[in-house]
Each structure stands twice: as C-alpha cells, then as structure tokens.
Scaffold this active site. Structure first.
Site, PDB file in Angstrom:
ATOM      1  N   THR A 103       3.522   4.210   2.142  1.00  0.00           N
ATOM      2  CA  THR A 103       3.250   2.784   2.362  1.00  0.00           C
ATOM      3  C   THR A 103       4.444   1.935   1.948  1.00  0.00           C
ATOM      4  O   THR A 103       4.927   1.089   2.714  1.00  0.00           O
ATOM      5  CB  THR A 103       1.995   2.362   1.548  1.00  0.00           C
ATOM      6  OG1 THR A 103       0.885   3.106   2.038  1.00  0.00           O
ATOM      7  CG2 THR A 103       1.727   0.872   1.664  1.00  0.00           C
TER       8      THR A 103
ATOM      9  N   GLN B 252       3.148  12.209   8.803  1.00  0.00           N
ATOM     10  CA  GLN B 252       2.248  13.268   9.289  1.00  0.00           C
ATOM     11  C   GLN B 252       2.980  14.393  10.012  1.00  0.00           C
ATOM     12  O   GLN B 252       2.369  15.393  10.351  1.00  0.00           O
ATOM     13  CB  GLN B 252       1.183  12.673  10.217  1.00  0.00           C
ATOM     14  CG  GLN B 252       0.179  11.761   9.520  1.00  0.00           C
ATOM     15  CD  GLN B 252      -0.792  12.495   8.598  1.00  0.00           C
ATOM     16  OE1 GLN B 252      -0.918  13.723   8.634  1.00  0.00           O
ATOM     17  NE2 GLN B 252      -1.480  11.744   7.763  1.00  0.00           N
TER      18      GLN B 252
ATOM     19  N   SER C 251       6.096  11.142   2.790  1.00  0.00           N
ATOM     20  CA  SER C 251       5.190  10.982   1.645  1.00  0.00           C
ATOM     21  C   SER C 251       4.856  12.363   1.101  1.00  0.00           C
ATOM     22  O   SER C 251       4.575  13.289   1.867  1.00  0.00           O
ATOM     23  CB  SER C 251       3.922  10.265   2.103  1.00  0.00           C
ATOM     24  OG  SER C 251       2.965  10.267   1.067  1.00  0.00           O
TER      25      SER C 251
ATOM     26  N   CYS D 133      -8.010   5.471   5.104  1.00  0.00           N
ATOM     27  CA  CYS D 133      -7.774   4.094   4.651  1.00  0.00           C
ATOM     28  C   CYS D 133      -8.829   3.146   5.190  1.00  0.00           C
ATOM     29  O   CYS D 133      -9.248   2.223   4.523  1.00  0.00           O
ATOM     30  CB  CYS D 133      -6.428   3.586   5.125  1.00  0.00           C
ATOM     31  SG  CYS D 133      -5.140   4.765   4.925  1.00  0.00           S
TER      32      CYS D 133
END
Ligand SMILES: Cc1ncc(COP(=O)(O)O)c(C=O)c1O
Length: 382
Positions: A71, A179, A198, A320
């Site tokens: 993020t 991803q 991430s 989310c």
C-alpha cells in the site's frame, strides 16, 4: 485443522523467514543511522538486503525503497511521481481494476487537480493497449498498470503497454507486482520503470514491502522526517524486516509451485465450467494461484461461512473490501451479471497447500452446489 485457501489476502510465514526476523532483531537491534559500530553493522545488513532484492528483481543497480508494505509503495509511486513530474504535465493513466492503494491515490490526485484516465477492461479483466494508445498524450507523466489482479488473477499485457508508452510519451511506467512476485517473471527492468512488492503475499511478514525503481527514476518522497531510505522514505528503518523480506523473495523465486496451482485451478475449472449456478470470474489464461467464482442468487458471505463451517478458509473477492459488503469495483468492471455479483468468492493457493486440501475443497464445493440447487435457505447461516 482448517485448510487455508486465502493466500492472496496473506500467506503463512515461512519458518526460515520468521527465524531470520527474530535473529536480526535480537542481535542487530541498533539504529542503522547511528554512528557506532552496532549501527554500522545494522546499516550493512540493510544495504545488503537492498542489493539482494535489486539483484533478484533483475537489475542490481536499482533503487530499492523499503516501505511498510504494498500500500505504501503504491502510494509513494503514484503520489511521488505525480509530484516530481508535475512540471512536465498533469495527466496520469491507470486502470479500472487497480488495488485500492493505487486507485484511491489516483482519486486523491484527481481532487488535487491532476487529470486521471482509467482504462476500461474486457470480461477477462484485461486492458487494451489500443485504448492506451488513444489515451496517452505528450503530457502524460505516469502510467500505473498492475501485473496480476488480486481479485480475479488477470495478467495484464505489460509488454505491449510498455511499447505504446515508450513510443508516445516520456511517462514513467509503474506496475503493482504484489500478486505476481514468485508466480510470474517480473516485467522489471525490461518493460517498466518501477514495481511494487509486498512481503506478506510471498510467505514473508506483514509490514514490509518496497518500491523498486530504475536508478535516477525515483519518485519524490511523500513522508517527511530524517531522510532515511536514501531520502525517499523517512522513518527508522526496519532492518530485520528488510533482511527477512530479502530472504522471502529469494525463497519464493527459487521454488516453483506453479505446476500445482495450474493443476488445481484446472481441476476447479473442470468441476464448475458447466454449472449454471456458477460463473467463473478468473480468466483461463490468468495467474493460476487465484480462482474466483460467483454463485447465483446467494451472497459471498454466505458461501464463505459455509466453507468455514466445513473447515476451509476462503474470502469474498478481496480481503480489503470483504467487510464492506459492497460489490467490488473489479467485479463491476468485468460485468459479472447482476444475479451473480453478490455471490463472489476467491480461492487462492499457496505453497503450503496440498493435494488433499484440494480434494477436500472439491468435496465441499460439490456439497455446497447440491444445497444451492435444492434452494436451501443458506442465509440462515449468515
Ligand atoms: C495487488 C495488490 N496491491 C497492493 C496490495 C497491498 O499490499 P499490503 O497489504 O502489503 O499493503 C495488495 C494486498 O492486498 C494487493 O493484492
């Protein structure tokens, strides 16, 4: 024991990664900005984690900016590039199906006066390089297109988009690769200028991620403080997190779990393809670790609860947005028909899953289908 099939939301940490994190925190606790010897050692570890990640990403000269996760890295890319390039123009292009950390950063910039174009997608969730060509302008400063979509697994045509961007503008091309890391080769450095990663999606730890950029193509900082992270992201560095992240990246790149994911998603596709009550949302040629389906006439929450009651953890389309009960912007963008769009669940595989997990999943899906066919009042379970 519950079966965990929500690996696109987060993954089970690798034991080796957890051990590295604990050991580094215990032994090298000093602040890497401190001048004493212990500080120097921490600084060396941080620099070596940076180098390792740059090298694993395919260009050891890259700038790796550690962040608190995907993020923050996406925010840094979108807002940071907009600010650093606004002298050249105020036009930004992204897609209709980005993760909220890109999407909402773009909406924020729109409020600030930037002009944002959202590329549409087809029923598989793919953007068209042709539409990009129509939208791109001389004053386009940034294009942000994710590599693999987190809700349905679509792989975007990054190479074709890159060619359009390079031919028609001087824009920076950023891609959210959260991803795709460990599943597909990264489009960096060949096709894009900057990528977001991430750790917790690749069996690393939550709270660590990074933005990787080509040298001299870094964005302007969006946090203000002591000028850590080469001046691009202030705040005392998370040395143990960075070292553990580098380890997680190395492990995930060395291993290849793709054949399993492919076999499992094909098995589910064969099981569900002909079912009238089911619509498969994930494209056949998408990333195989994500398999998203929509059930007719029920809610995703009911399905998630049913699976949970039978020992399986899955999620509604994205973790989310799963608590807000809204139809996600991705499901809307790919035009899932009205009577299916509320019944979306995402099954996502990880390296810890086994063949037996998938056998159980298949049984549970069969039972679930029998129940919805009987028209049973599943909302009783809500
Ligand atoms: C495609 C994509 N981008 C960004 C993020 C955000 O990453 P993080 O959870 O590390 O902030 C996620 C995680 O949900 C994601 O799937």
């Amino acid at each position: 024991m519950m079966i965990y099939l929500d690996n696109s939301a987060t993954t089970i940490p690798e034991e080796e990664v957890l051990q590295t994190f604990t050991q580094v925190n215990r032994t090298y606790y000093a602040n890497p900005a401190s001048l004493h010897q212990a500080g120097n050692k921490a600084e060396q570890l941080l620099a070596s984690a940076r180098k390792q990640i740059a090298t694993l990403a395919g260009d050891s000269e890259s700038t790796v900016i550690f962040t608190s996760g995907g993020t923050e890295a996406n925010n840094l890319a979108v807002v940071g590039y907009a600010n650093s390039l606004k002298h050249r123009g105020n036009h930004i292009i992204t897609t209709e199906i980005e993760h909220d950390s890109v999407r909402n950063a773009c909406l924020h910039l729109q409020q600030e006066g930037f002009e944002i174009d959202f590329l549409t997608v087809n029923e598989s969730g793919e953007v068209s390089p042709e539409e990009l060509k129509q939208k791109i302008r001389k004053d386009t400063i940034l294009v942000s297109i994710m590599h693999v979509n987190n809700e349905i697994g679509t792989i975007q045509p990054i190479e074709a988009c890159s060619k359009v961007i390079r031919e028609h503008s001087r824009a920076i091309f950023h891609s959210d690769c959260v991803q795709s890391l460990g599943k597909l080769p990264l489009p960096y450095p060949e096709w894009v200028d900057a990528v977001t990663l991430s750790a917790h999606k690749i069996h690393g730890l939550k709270g660590t991620g990074c933005l990787i950029t080509k040298k001299f193509k870094e964005p302007e900082a969006i946090t203000f403080g002591g000028g850590q992270e080469l001046g691009f992201r202030s705040g005392t560095a998370n040395v143990a997190g960075a070292v553990a992240f580098a380890k997680a990246v190395r492990i995930v790149i060395e291993q290849n779990n793709l054949p399993n994911y492919k076999r499992w998603s094909e098995r589910l596709r064969n099981l569900l393809d002909a079912e009238k009550l089911v619509r498969i949302c994930s494209p056949e040629e998408g990333a195989p670790h994500i398999f998203t389906v929509a059930f007719k006439g029920i809610t995703g929450e009911v399905a998630v609860n049913y699976f949970q009651a039978h020992g399986i953890m899955v999620s509604t389309s994205s973790a989310c947005s799963s608590k807000t009960n809204k139809v996600s912007h991705v499901i809307q963008a790919i035009h899932v028909p009205d009577d299916y769009r509320k019944g979306v669940i995402r099954i996502s595989f990880g390296k810890m899953n086994t063949e037996e997990d998938i056998d159980t999943l298949v049984q549970v899906i069969k039972e679930f289908l029998k129940m919805i066919k009987k028209g049973m009042k599943l909302h009783d379970m809500e």
